[in-house]
Enzyme design. Structure first.
Site, PDB file in Angstrom:
ATOM      1  CG  HIS A  25      12.160  13.104  25.414  1.00 61.54           C
ATOM      2  ND1 HIS A  25      11.393  14.197  25.751  1.00 61.54           N
ATOM      3  CD2 HIS A  25      11.361  12.321  24.650  1.00 61.54           C
ATOM      4  CE1 HIS A  25      10.178  14.054  25.234  1.00 61.54           C
ATOM      5  NE2 HIS A  25      10.132  12.921  24.567  1.00 61.54           N
ATOM      6  CE1 TYR A 149       2.107  12.127  26.937  1.00 60.67           C
ATOM      7  CE2 TYR A 149       2.114  14.340  26.016  1.00 60.67           C
ATOM      8  CZ  TYR A 149       2.246  12.975  25.858  1.00 60.67           C
ATOM      9  OH  TYR A 149       2.519  12.457  24.612  1.00 60.67           O
ATOM     10  CE  LYS A 195      -0.629  11.491  25.073  1.00 62.11           C
ATOM     11  NZ  LYS A 195      -0.858  12.167  23.801  1.00 62.11           N
ATOM     12  CE  LYS A 197       3.548   9.823  24.031  1.00 63.11           C
ATOM     13  NZ  LYS A 197       2.918   9.939  22.707  1.00 63.11           N
ATOM     14  CG  ASP A 226      -0.064   8.649  21.999  1.00 64.92           C
ATOM     15  OD1 ASP A 226      -0.028   7.849  21.047  1.00 64.92           O
ATOM     16  OD2 ASP A 226       0.380   9.816  21.928  1.00 64.92           O
ATOM     17  CG  ASN A 228       3.493   8.340  19.855  1.00 68.69           C
ATOM     18  OD1 ASN A 228       3.804   8.598  21.014  1.00 68.69           O
ATOM     19  ND2 ASN A 228       2.876   9.215  19.084  1.00 68.69           N
ATOM     20  CG  ASN A 282      -0.381  13.008  17.922  1.00 62.52           C
ATOM     21  OD1 ASN A 282      -0.790  12.232  18.790  1.00 62.52           O
ATOM     22  ND2 ASN A 282       0.912  13.136  17.635  1.00 62.52           N
ATOM     23  CG  HIS A 333       0.348  16.650  19.575  1.00 67.48           C
ATOM     24  ND1 HIS A 333       1.210  17.610  19.069  1.00 67.48           N
ATOM     25  CD2 HIS A 333       1.080  15.529  19.733  1.00 67.48           C
ATOM     26  CE1 HIS A 333       2.401  17.072  18.930  1.00 67.48           C
ATOM     27  NE2 HIS A 333       2.354  15.816  19.317  1.00 67.48           N
ATOM     28  CB  SER A 334       1.774  19.144  24.132  1.00 64.50           C
ATOM     29  OG  SER A 334       2.270  18.142  24.984  1.00 64.50           O
ATOM     30  NE  ARG A 417      11.457  13.699  19.943  1.00 63.55           N
ATOM     31  CZ  ARG A 417      10.188  13.574  20.277  1.00 63.55           C
ATOM     32  NH1 ARG A 417       9.335  14.548  19.994  1.00 63.55           N
ATOM     33  NH2 ARG A 417       9.732  12.499  20.887  1.00 63.55           N
TER      34      ARG A 417
HETATM   35  O1  GKR Z   1       7.420  13.691  23.840  1.00 64.27           O
HETATM   36  O2  GKR Z   1       8.056  11.708  23.289  1.00 64.27           O
HETATM   37  C1  GKR Z   1       7.223  12.615  23.294  1.00 64.27           C
HETATM   38  C2  GKR Z   1       5.908  12.372  22.640  1.00 64.27           C
HETATM   39  O3  GKR Z   1       5.884  11.099  22.065  1.00 64.27           O
HETATM   40  C3  GKR Z   1       5.605  13.440  21.627  1.00 64.27           C
HETATM   41  O4  GKR Z   1       6.697  13.632  20.780  1.00 64.27           O
HETATM   42  C4  GKR Z   1       4.387  13.141  20.801  1.00 64.27           C
HETATM   43  O5  GKR Z   1       4.342  14.027  19.725  1.00 64.27           O
HETATM   44  O6  GKR Z   1       3.045  13.859  22.656  1.00 64.27           O
HETATM   45  C5  GKR Z   1       3.076  13.406  21.411  1.00 64.27           C
HETATM   46  C6  GKR Z   1       1.943  12.505  21.001  1.00 64.27           C
HETATM   47  O7  GKR Z   1       0.880  12.640  21.548  1.00 64.27           O
HETATM   48  O8  GKR Z   1       2.110  11.699  20.085  1.00 64.27           O
HETATM   49 MG    MG Z   2      -0.123  11.183  20.318  1.00 62.80          MG
END
Ligand code: GKR
Ligand code: MG
Length: 438
Positions: A25, A149, A195, A197, A226, A228, A282, A333-334, A417
């Site tokens: 970020h 999160y 959760k 990441k 998650d 991604n 998501n 989701h956020s 972003r």
């Molecule tokens: O904030 O880096 C982040 C997340 O990876 C976010 O952008 C994702 O959209 O929270 C999200 C997700 O569940 O994939």
């Molecule tokens: Mg996700």
């Protein structure tokens, strides 16, 4: 009552150097605050994605909003869909898998509409003296649960120069630090689901992190991870196997790999081994058109809703109905956000009976210094946000804070972003998002 004015406020808010498969970020996240003013002098508000793209889309939608009755939402949606170019034509082959959230061309008009719907519903709630969730059919719960999160992160609390934030959680780049981060977050907010990441460190380290979290917080605290889409099918199956116990009992595996075909294969292979961990998404499922296929292939068992890109709280309810009919679960989701978004998510979740998992929220990663809600941060206590006994969203804008957010936005050089650019700047000059990475 008609909408007589649209005000759009691009803002920047400090954001810590959180990591994900997208990269890192930037020191500021971008948001847009929307105000719709009615002929009766009532103001409805919303918060949505930030930067040039979302702002231009909202500006382009403004002629469809001015003069419109805010109650006539279906008409507004039809007007916006009517102006949207054909999905596939706009997308040119791009999908959410390869883009940061908020950039998916397939959902652009739904994101724009969502912000306008939220502001209209806030306006309606204020006009009739009812909370937003009760305007859209009524709540099924008075409070909405959120999850802790967790992110791996570098040191730093966000912001730059004389506009930096305190680094509350420090550097988090291993299992032990993630447990510390989680303890801190739970002590402050009382979350009861977690959760992580992932998609950042070697999968063995992420497996060790989930195991350490389970050891610390016990089986009563459901866990989800998650990455991604950072893993191959092979790695996803291996992680699903390794975390069979830890992700059971209300947990899930979210977007372990890319595309519905990959997810379906992961599901099939885990099931063949007797592992029933649900897969959530998501990324492969971002709109109604994706749901039937995800269901038919048994690729996704839990759909992650989000009023910001599914088309507002009413579409989240429609998604809930669809998931209910198909026997799919639903979570939320956020993305980095402030209190206006948190309240929109809370009202949408409160009026959606099928949403039974704790929602995601990035809210702990933002601070009071950036909050634009009058009165400061929205309280999260015992892991829940309560629906306040106030009309609409239940928040008003603090115009001084909003002006500060606008000033920050004017000062920073970026308008979208770009987590890859941040990685190249701070971590590795050659970094690129590669799928799968492991
Ligand atoms: O904030 O880096 C982040 C997340 O990876 C976010 O952008 C994702 O959209 O929270 C999200 C997700 O569940 O994939
Ligand atoms: Mg996700």
């Amino acid at each position: 009552m008609r909408i007589s004015e649209v005000r759009l406020h691009p803002i920047a808010i400090a954001d810590p150097p959180l990591r994900s498969s997208y990269g890192r970020h930037a020191p500021f996240a971008l948001r847009t605050i929307v105000e719709l003013i009615s002929t009766d002098g009532i103001t409805g508000i919303a918060e949505t994605y930030g930067g040039d793209g979302p702002l231009a889309a909202l500006e382009a939608a403004t002629p469809h909003v001015l003069g419109r009755d805010p109650f006539r939402l279906a008409e507004l949606l039809a007007a916006l869909l009517g102006t949207a170019r054909h999905d596939a034509e706009v997308a040119g082959g791009a999908t959410q898998t390869y883009l940061v959230p908020g950039e998916n061309p397939l959902d652009q008009h739904m994101r724009t509409y969502a912000a306008l719907e939220i502001a209209c519903l806030d306006l309606i709630g204020k006009a009739v003296g009812k909370p937003l969730c009760d305007v859209i059919g009524g709540r099924v719960r008075d409070e909405v649960s959120y999850s802790a999160y967790l992110f791996y992160k570098h040191g730093g609390g966000g912001g730059v120069g004389d506009d930096v934030r305190e680094d509350e959680y420090g550097e988090v780049l291993d299992a032990q630090a993630a447990v510390r981060e989680c303890k801190q977050m739970i002590a402050q907010y009382g979350f009861r689901e977690i959760k992580l990441k992932g998609g950042v460190l070697d999968p063995d380290v992420e497996i060790a992190t989930i195991r350490a979290l389970r050891e610390e917080f016990g089986a009563a605290c459901p866990l989800r991870i998650d990455p991604n889409c950072a893993w191959s099918v092979e790695t996803s199956v291996a992680v699903g196997r390794a975390l069979r116990e830890e992700l059971s009992g209300g947990g899930y595996l979210e977007d372990p790999c890319a595309e519905l075909a990959g997810l379906a294969e992961v599901r099939r292979r885990l099931r063949a081994e007797g592992i029933d961990t649900p897969l959530a998404s998501n990324v492969a499922v971002t709109s109604f058109r994706d749901v039937p296929e995800a269901w038919r292939r048994d690729a996704v068992q839990i759909v992650l809703s989000d009023p910001h890109y599914w088309g507002g709280p009413r579409q989240v309810q429609a998604l809930g109905n669809l998931c209910g009919v198909l026997g799919m679960g639903m979570s939320m989701h956020s993305n980095s956000h402030l209190g206006v978004s948190l309240m929109a998510m809370t009202h949408a979740a409160a009026a959606c009976p099928q949403l039974t998992y704790a929602c995601d929220t990035h809210y702990p990663w933002q601070t009071a210094q950036d909050e634009v809600a009058l009165g400061g941060r929205i309280p999260i206590r015992g892991g829940v946000v309560r629906i306040p006994d106030l009309p609409g969203l239940g928040v008003e804008l603090d115009y001084d804070q909003l002006a500060r957010g606008r000033e920050r936005y004017a000062k920073i050089p970026y308008r979208k972003r770009d987590d890859e650019a941040e990685m190249r700047l701070h971590v590795d000059p050659n970094w690129k998002r590669v799928l799968p990475r492991w």
